[in-house]
Design a protein around this motif. Structure first.
Motif, PDB file in Angstrom:
ATOM      1  N   VAL A   3      14.550   7.275  40.838  1.00  0.00           N
ATOM      2  CA  VAL A   3      14.778   8.758  40.390  1.00  0.00           C
ATOM      3  C   VAL A   3      15.661   9.537  41.337  1.00  0.00           C
ATOM      4  O   VAL A   3      15.207   9.708  42.699  1.00  0.00           O
ATOM      5  N   SER A   4      16.682  10.138  41.028  1.00  0.00           N
ATOM      6  CA  SER A   4      17.506  10.882  41.801  1.00  0.00           C
ATOM      7  C   SER A   4      17.084  12.325  42.303  1.00  0.00           C
ATOM      8  O   SER A   4      16.302  12.826  41.499  1.00  0.00           O
ATOM      9  N   GLU A   5      17.325  12.645  43.521  1.00  0.00           N
ATOM     10  CA  GLU A   5      16.650  14.030  43.844  1.00  0.00           C
ATOM     11  C   GLU A   5      17.572  15.147  43.058  1.00  0.00           C
ATOM     12  O   GLU A   5      17.040  16.070  42.645  1.00  0.00           O
ATOM     13  N   ALA A   6      18.816  14.693  42.523  1.00  0.00           N
ATOM     14  CA  ALA A   6      19.750  15.785  41.655  1.00  0.00           C
ATOM     15  C   ALA A   6      19.117  15.921  40.433  1.00  0.00           C
ATOM     16  O   ALA A   6      18.597  14.765  39.785  1.00  0.00           O
ATOM     17  N   ALA A   7      19.362  16.889  39.807  1.00  0.00           N
ATOM     18  CA  ALA A   7      19.029  17.273  38.370  1.00  0.00           C
ATOM     19  C   ALA A   7      20.038  16.378  37.624  1.00  0.00           C
ATOM     20  O   ALA A   7      21.153  16.343  38.050  1.00  0.00           O
ATOM     21  N   PRO A   8      19.354  15.998  36.401  1.00  0.00           N
ATOM     22  CA  PRO A   8      20.292  14.881  35.749  1.00  0.00           C
ATOM     23  C   PRO A   8      21.274  15.869  34.991  1.00  0.00           C
ATOM     24  O   PRO A   8      21.114  16.935  34.804  1.00  0.00           O
ATOM     25  N   THR A   9      22.536  15.097  34.634  1.00  0.00           N
ATOM     26  CA  THR A   9      23.593  15.818  33.935  1.00  0.00           C
ATOM     27  C   THR A   9      23.300  15.173  32.257  1.00  0.00           C
ATOM     28  O   THR A   9      22.861  13.983  32.140  1.00  0.00           O
ATOM     29  N   VAL A  10      23.462  16.320  31.562  1.00  0.00           N
ATOM     30  CA  VAL A  10      23.356  16.092  30.084  1.00  0.00           C
ATOM     31  C   VAL A  10      24.486  16.401  29.477  1.00  0.00           C
ATOM     32  O   VAL A  10      25.220  17.477  29.732  1.00  0.00           O
ATOM     33  N   ARG A  11      25.166  15.611  28.733  1.00  0.00           N
ATOM     34  CA  ARG A  11      26.182  15.841  27.797  1.00  0.00           C
ATOM     35  C   ARG A  11      26.156  14.961  26.575  1.00  0.00           C
ATOM     36  O   ARG A  11      25.388  14.098  26.364  1.00  0.00           O
ATOM     37  N   ARG A  12      26.848  15.212  25.680  1.00  0.00           N
ATOM     38  CA  ARG A  12      26.862  14.753  24.164  1.00  0.00           C
ATOM     39  C   ARG A  12      27.385  13.304  24.383  1.00  0.00           C
ATOM     40  O   ARG A  12      28.410  13.088  25.049  1.00  0.00           O
ATOM     41  N   LEU A  13      26.740  12.298  23.777  1.00  0.00           N
ATOM     42  CA  LEU A  13      27.140  10.823  23.776  1.00  0.00           C
ATOM     43  C   LEU A  13      28.474  10.494  22.938  1.00  0.00           C
ATOM     44  O   LEU A  13      28.540  11.501  21.900  1.00  0.00           O
ATOM     45  N   ILE A  14      29.378   9.800  23.373  1.00  0.00           N
ATOM     46  CA  ILE A  14      30.207   9.435  22.499  1.00  0.00           C
ATOM     47  C   ILE A  14      30.546   8.087  21.970  1.00  0.00           C
ATOM     48  O   ILE A  14      29.420   7.172  22.740  1.00  0.00           O
ATOM     49  N   PRO A  15      31.189   7.285  21.153  1.00  0.00           N
ATOM     50  CA  PRO A  15      31.084   6.056  20.850  1.00  0.00           C
ATOM     51  C   PRO A  15      30.899   5.009  21.757  1.00  0.00           C
ATOM     52  O   PRO A  15      30.330   4.163  21.865  1.00  0.00           O
ATOM     53  N   ALA A  16      31.716   5.378  22.936  1.00  0.00           N
ATOM     54  CA  ALA A  16      31.976   4.390  24.049  1.00  0.00           C
ATOM     55  C   ALA A  16      30.652   4.211  24.835  1.00  0.00           C
ATOM     56  O   ALA A  16      30.353   3.234  25.494  1.00  0.00           O
ATOM     57  N   ASP A  17      29.598   5.272  24.760  1.00  0.00           N
ATOM     58  CA  ASP A  17      28.314   5.170  25.161  1.00  0.00           C
ATOM     59  C   ASP A  17      27.464   4.418  24.302  1.00  0.00           C
ATOM     60  O   ASP A  17      26.334   4.229  24.670  1.00  0.00           O
ATOM     61  N   GLY A  18      27.998   3.706  23.401  1.00  0.00           N
ATOM     62  CA  GLY A  18      27.230   3.035  22.391  1.00  0.00           C
ATOM     63  C   GLY A  18      26.298   1.838  23.063  1.00  0.00           C
ATOM     64  O   GLY A  18      25.099   1.635  22.890  1.00  0.00           O
ATOM     65  N   PRO A  19      26.836   1.155  23.926  1.00  0.00           N
ATOM     66  CA  PRO A  19      26.343  -0.129  24.667  1.00  0.00           C
ATOM     67  C   PRO A  19      24.971   0.328  25.370  1.00  0.00           C
ATOM     68  O   PRO A  19      23.981  -0.186  25.459  1.00  0.00           O
ATOM     69  N   ALA A  20      25.312   1.554  26.124  1.00  0.00           N
ATOM     70  CA  ALA A  20      24.242   2.075  27.056  1.00  0.00           C
ATOM     71  C   ALA A  20      23.137   2.585  26.483  1.00  0.00           C
ATOM     72  O   ALA A  20      21.988   2.555  26.445  1.00  0.00           O
TER      73      ALA A  20
END
Length: 183
Positions: A3-20
């Motif tokens: 777990v990172s100490e920094a707050a997570p970053t949130v964004r809309r996923l795009i088709p390139a994020d499909g595998p993850a």
């Protein structure tokens, strides 16, 4: 994945994020089968194009999925929002597929994801209500949704079955006009 100490970053996923996205969801289906209606086998058999289609960003996309990323850029959480298509129910949307990797829990990613989806729902013309279901007994998830403005409106008995045991689903809703956008 620490777990990172920094707050997570949130964004809309795009088709390139499909595998993850696929990898994160398949892991969640395998680790927590009681939390999902779909099975890991059902979802693993879907082609990569199915996952990429779910992440479309064009104006006609029926669903949106947001992701939470750690400081190293790894996908640690995701949740989706689907809008009803029929004329009489277009004022409703459904939150689906909420997951935060076990190693990243209690870092704020879940709350950020729900907030992002509620903010997105507020941009959709005519959407007033967001609904979801959570497996009865999953107190951490239900408490998160309650902190974000959701209220229970019913329980569906015997909603799913896993290894011969039935689970009920708690149905929750959030009135976007009655819930401050800062929840």
């Amino acid at each position: 994945m620490p777990v990172s100490e920094a707050a997570p970053t949130v964004r809309r996923l795009i088709p390139a994020d499909g595998p993850a996205y696929r990898a994160l969801m398949l892991d969640a289906y395998a680790r927590h089968p009681e939390a999902f209606t779909s099975t890991v086998e059902e979802r693993a058999s879907l082609p990569p194009a199915w996952w990429e289609t779910r992440l479309r960003t064009d104006a006609e996309a029926a669903e949106v999925v947001y992701g939470a990323f750690d400081a190293a850029g790894g996908l640690i959480g995701a949740a989706g929002l689907g809008r009803e298509s029929r004329q009489r129910t277009r004022h409703k949307a459904s939150l689906f597929g909420m997951v935060v990797a076990e190693s990243a829990r209690r870092a704020g990613a879940g709350r950020q994801l729900v907030r992002a989806l509620l903010a997105h729902a507020r941009t959709l013309d005519g959407v007033r209500v967001v609904q979801l279901t959570v497996t009865e007994g999953n107190r951490p998830a239900q408490a998160l949704y309650e902190r974000c403005g959701f209220q229970v409106f019913g329980i569906e008995p015997m909603a799913t079955v896993l290894d011969g045991a039935f689970s009920s689903k708690v149905h929750m809703w959030c009135d976007l006009d009655a819930t401050p956008s800062s929840t």
